[in-house]
Write a protein that holds these residues in place. Sequence first.
Motif, PDB file in Angstrom:
ATOM      1  N   LEU A  84       0.825  -1.215   0.000  1.00 40.06           N
ATOM      2  CA  LEU A  84       0.000   0.000   0.000  1.00 40.06           C
ATOM      3  C   LEU A  84       0.856   1.262   0.000  1.00 40.06           C
ATOM      4  N   LEU A  85       1.955   1.231   0.762  1.00 42.17           N
ATOM      5  CA  LEU A  85       2.866   2.377   0.777  1.00 42.17           C
ATOM      6  C   LEU A  85       3.495   2.595  -0.595  1.00 42.17           C
ATOM      7  N   LEU A  86       3.871   1.522  -1.260  1.00 40.94           N
ATOM      8  CA  LEU A  86       4.481   1.643  -2.585  1.00 40.94           C
ATOM      9  C   LEU A  86       3.480   2.156  -3.618  1.00 40.94           C
ATOM     10  N   ILE A  87       2.210   1.808  -3.458  1.00 39.60           N
ATOM     11  CA  ILE A  87       1.178   2.362  -4.343  1.00 39.60           C
ATOM     12  C   ILE A  87       1.122   3.876  -4.192  1.00 39.60           C
ATOM     13  N   ALA A  88       1.198   4.351  -2.943  1.00 42.72           N
ATOM     14  CA  ALA A  88       1.187   5.791  -2.697  1.00 42.72           C
ATOM     15  C   ALA A  88       2.434   6.461  -3.267  1.00 42.72           C
ATOM     16  N   VAL A  89       3.591   5.828  -3.086  1.00 49.49           N
ATOM     17  CA  VAL A  89       4.841   6.374  -3.620  1.00 49.49           C
ATOM     18  C   VAL A  89       4.762   6.495  -5.138  1.00 49.49           C
ATOM     19  N   ALA A  90       4.257   5.457  -5.796  1.00 52.41           N
ATOM     20  CA  ALA A  90       4.144   5.486  -7.246  1.00 52.41           C
ATOM     21  C   ALA A  90       3.159   6.547  -7.715  1.00 52.41           C
ATOM     22  N   THR A  91       2.043   6.671  -7.014  1.00 50.12           N
ATOM     23  CA  THR A  91       0.986   7.606  -7.426  1.00 50.12           C
ATOM     24  C   THR A  91       1.422   9.049  -7.297  1.00 50.12           C
ATOM     25  N   PHE A  92       2.115   9.376  -6.220  1.00 48.42           N
ATOM     26  CA  PHE A  92       2.472  10.774  -5.967  1.00 48.42           C
ATOM     27  C   PHE A  92       3.929  11.105  -6.296  1.00 48.42           C
ATOM     28  N   GLY A  93       4.791  10.099  -6.365  1.00 47.17           N
ATOM     29  CA  GLY A  93       6.200  10.365  -6.623  1.00 47.17           C
ATOM     30  C   GLY A  93       6.634  10.177  -8.056  1.00 47.17           C
ATOM     31  N   MET A  94       6.010   9.248  -8.783  1.00 41.10           N
ATOM     32  CA  MET A  94       6.404   8.985 -10.175  1.00 41.10           C
ATOM     33  C   MET A  94       5.201   8.584 -11.005  1.00 41.10           C
ATOM     34  N   PRO A  95       4.163   9.430 -11.041  1.00 39.79           N
ATOM     35  CA  PRO A  95       2.940   9.056 -11.763  1.00 39.79           C
ATOM     36  C   PRO A  95       3.156   9.033 -13.271  1.00 39.79           C
ATOM     37  N   LEU A  96       2.318   8.270 -13.947  1.00 40.34           N
ATOM     38  CA  LEU A  96       2.289   8.278 -15.398  1.00 40.34           C
ATOM     39  C   LEU A  96       1.680   9.589 -15.892  1.00 40.34           C
ATOM     40  N   PRO A  97       1.927   9.975 -17.141  1.00 44.00           N
ATOM     41  CA  PRO A  97       1.270  11.176 -17.676  1.00 44.00           C
ATOM     42  C   PRO A  97      -0.247  11.048 -17.587  1.00 44.00           C
ATOM     43  N   GLY A  98      -0.887  12.140 -17.234  1.00 37.63           N
ATOM     44  CA  GLY A  98      -2.337  12.106 -17.093  1.00 37.63           C
ATOM     45  C   GLY A  98      -2.754  12.103 -15.638  1.00 37.63           C
ATOM     46  N   PRO A  99      -4.009  11.784 -15.358  1.00 36.18           N
ATOM     47  CA  PRO A  99      -4.503  11.785 -13.978  1.00 36.18           C
ATOM     48  C   PRO A  99      -3.802  10.743 -13.120  1.00 36.18           C
ATOM     49  N   ARG A 100      -3.598  11.101 -11.848  1.00 36.71           N
ATOM     50  CA  ARG A 100      -2.877  10.203 -10.942  1.00 36.71           C
ATOM     51  C   ARG A 100      -3.639   8.914 -10.669  1.00 36.71           C
ATOM     52  N   TRP A 101      -4.963   8.957 -10.800  1.00 34.92           N
ATOM     53  CA  TRP A 101      -5.735   7.746 -10.504  1.00 34.92           C
ATOM     54  C   TRP A 101      -5.375   6.592 -11.433  1.00 34.92           C
ATOM     55  N   ARG A 102      -4.861   6.947 -12.626  1.00 36.80           N
ATOM     56  CA  ARG A 102      -4.475   5.880 -13.556  1.00 36.80           C
ATOM     57  C   ARG A 102      -3.273   5.101 -13.015  1.00 36.80           C
ATOM     58  N   THR A 103      -2.291   5.820 -12.476  1.00 28.08           N
ATOM     59  CA  THR A 103      -1.134   5.153 -11.873  1.00 28.08           C
ATOM     60  C   THR A 103      -1.561   4.320 -10.678  1.00 28.08           C
ATOM     61  N   ALA A 104      -2.403   4.913  -9.823  1.00 26.81           N
ATOM     62  CA  ALA A 104      -2.883   4.182  -8.640  1.00 26.81           C
ATOM     63  C   ALA A 104      -3.657   2.934  -9.053  1.00 26.81           C
ATOM     64  N   GLY A 105      -4.508   3.074 -10.073  1.00 29.33           N
ATOM     65  CA  GLY A 105      -5.303   1.936 -10.524  1.00 29.33           C
ATOM     66  C   GLY A 105      -4.449   0.802 -11.064  1.00 29.33           C
ATOM     67  N   LEU A 106      -3.408   1.143 -11.822  1.00 30.25           N
ATOM     68  CA  LEU A 106      -2.525   0.112 -12.361  1.00 30.25           C
ATOM     69  C   LEU A 106      -1.736  -0.584 -11.256  1.00 30.25           C
ATOM     70  N   MET A 107      -1.271   0.190 -10.273  1.00 25.07           N
ATOM     71  CA  MET A 107      -0.547  -0.413  -9.163  1.00 25.07           C
ATOM     72  C   MET A 107      -1.462  -1.321  -8.339  1.00 25.07           C
ATOM     73  N   VAL A 108      -2.694  -0.890  -8.123  1.00 22.80           N
ATOM     74  CA  VAL A 108      -3.659  -1.735  -7.406  1.00 22.80           C
ATOM     75  C   VAL A 108      -3.954  -2.999  -8.203  1.00 22.80           C
ATOM     76  N   LEU A 109      -4.057  -2.855  -9.522  1.00 21.76           N
ATOM     77  CA  LEU A 109      -4.308  -4.024 -10.369  1.00 21.76           C
ATOM     78  C   LEU A 109      -3.144  -5.012 -10.285  1.00 21.76           C
ATOM     79  N   VAL A 110      -1.916  -4.489 -10.273  1.00 21.60           N
ATOM     80  CA  VAL A 110      -0.738  -5.356 -10.196  1.00 21.60           C
ATOM     81  C   VAL A 110      -0.688  -6.076  -8.853  1.00 21.60           C
ATOM     82  N   THR A 111      -0.764  -5.303  -7.756  1.00 20.67           N
ATOM     83  CA  THR A 111      -0.623  -5.903  -6.424  1.00 20.67           C
ATOM     84  C   THR A 111      -1.855  -6.699  -6.023  1.00 20.67           C
ATOM     85  N   GLY A 112      -3.042  -6.161  -6.308  1.00 23.54           N
ATOM     86  CA  GLY A 112      -4.263  -6.887  -5.965  1.00 23.54           C
ATOM     87  C   GLY A 112      -4.431  -8.148  -6.788  1.00 23.54           C
TER      88      GLY A 112
END
Length: 243
Positions: A84-112
């Motif tokens: 969960l911490l790494l999802i936050a780091v990815a979302t706010f520290g190195m997000p993909l271009p575009g809305p941050r929810w896309r990075t969070a969603g992909l990380m959740v998809l990977v880990t979940g």
Amino acid sequence: MTARSWLAARLAPGGAFGLWITVSFLMIAAAGWGLGELADSVRENDDLAAGDAAATAWVVAHRTGWLTTALRVVTDLGGIWMALLLIAVATFGMPLPGPRWRTAGLMVLVTGGTSTLVNGVKLLIARPRPTLPDMIAGASGFSFPSGHSAQAAAAYASLAYLACRRWPVPAVRVSAWLGAGLVVLLVGFSRLYLGVHWLTDVLGGYLLAAAWTTTVWTAFRLATAQRQGFGRGRAASRPAPEG
């Protein structure tokens, strides 16, 4: 298109469907095949699985106080809270271009997705954990594959991938993948050292994570390439402005 030109396109470094997609599909196929072979070995207790008891006995015989203390901490790097911490780091520290929810969603998809697949395979194989005297950490449920190992491989590999996209320079790429690889290996070794998993459990976790994580990020890259190509196609179809 001839077979030769098709093969050349698959091995070309550039392009949306060039070398990287070929390598990705080969990785997915190899990891999936390896996981299946390993699961069969675990069920039959032959080949690599036959050496699990010897590997555990060797590690138990070489335990030391300071290393035990260190690996009790290291093993938590593959836990759910760290994911969960790494999802936050990815979302706010190195997000993909575009809305941050896309990075969070992909990380959740990977880990979940990794966690769901691990639990499904555990129920399917139903392998007992190592004998209780060898366990020096808390653990419950079935043993194969290792959830901590799989989660670490999925989360840290994804973080390295995002870091390379964010800072596409050789120094960052080498550091990101070496760092991720080191953490993943240490987490896997900690599970074996603490006596909560067999060696093949750890290997199975790695293979499962490799197959699923590569599938998710490959699908993302394909979708991005197709979307960009569609956008360029629409732009090219518009008539040029007069004057």
